[in-house]
Write a protein that holds these residues in place. Structure first.
Motif, PDB file in Angstrom:
ATOM      1  N   CYS A  33       0.636  -0.967   0.114  1.00 33.43           N
ATOM      2  CA  CYS A  33      -0.004   0.187   0.047  1.00 33.43           C
ATOM      3  C   CYS A  33       0.836   1.221  -0.013  1.00 33.43           C
ATOM      4  N   TRP A  37       1.002   4.013  -2.758  1.00 26.25           N
ATOM      5  CA  TRP A  37       0.911   5.433  -2.475  1.00 26.25           C
ATOM      6  C   TRP A  37       2.077   6.312  -2.912  1.00 26.25           C
ATOM      7  N   ILE A  55      -6.185   2.623  -0.975  1.00 26.03           N
ATOM      8  CA  ILE A  55      -5.036   2.538   0.079  1.00 26.03           C
ATOM      9  C   ILE A  55      -5.451   2.953   1.439  1.00 26.03           C
TER      10      ILE A  55
END
Length: 182
Positions: A33, A37, A55
């Motif tokens: 994640c 990001w 996310i």
């Protein structure tokens, strides 16, 4: 004997908290994640593997689950490499920068250098409760030698330590000291 056993139990509790943060930061979902990001910040929308909302949702679920597994945390935050809290069990933290959370600055700096961190006992300015701040880096799943993708930072409940001390009989004296002997 009872004081020695209790101090050993407190030592194990704090060591487990330190390990909990490390295990949480080493979670594959958190790593992926945070990598997504970071990728979203540097690439065009057309190449995103996950949206920012996806996310945040995945990370929020993970920190909530981590809180349920251990009753000893006041709160847990996931911070990206730029110092922005992107997931938290404390909703007011989401979107804040590390500079807005001065008590987290050292924990974040250690994590970004790839190191774990554990503060002395302090009073949380956010919660107004005694706590210990513990952090660990979230490493890049593709290359652990690269700079950390972010950090997991938690506020450990000092009440858990007090509960263990309260279990001592009234005739036993125990004193706790920080690393400076204070």
């Amino acid at each position: 004997h009872m004081a020695t056993n209790t101090m050993g139990a407190i030592d194990r509790m704090l060591a487990n908290a330190y390990e909990d943060i490390w295990i949480t930061a080493d979670n594959e979902t958190i790593e992926h994640c945070l990598a997504a990001w970071q990728s979203n910040r540097s690439q065009k929308d057309s190449v995103r593997t996950m949206t920012d909302a996806e996310i945040r949702n995945a990370l929020d679920k993970l920190v909530e689950k981590s809180m349920l597994l251990s009753k000893h945390w006041y709160l847990l935050d996931i911070v990206d490499a730029s110092g922005t809290v992107i997931a938290s069990t404390y909703p007011k933290h989401r979107g804040l920068r590390i500079n807005d959370l001065s008590q987290y600055k050292m924990a974040f700096d250690y994590a970004m250098r790839g190191k774990r961190y554990c503060s002395d006992l302090l009073i949380s300015r956010i919660l107004n409760k005694p706590t210990i701040i513990i952090s660990a880096p979230v490493k890049n799943p593709e290359n652990a030698r690269q700079q950390a993708l972010g950090a997991v930072i938690g506020n450990y409940s000092w009440a858990s330590v007090i509960d263990a001390l309260d279990a001592l009989q009234a005739t036993v004296n125990a004193e706790l000291f920080n690393k400076d002997g204070k």
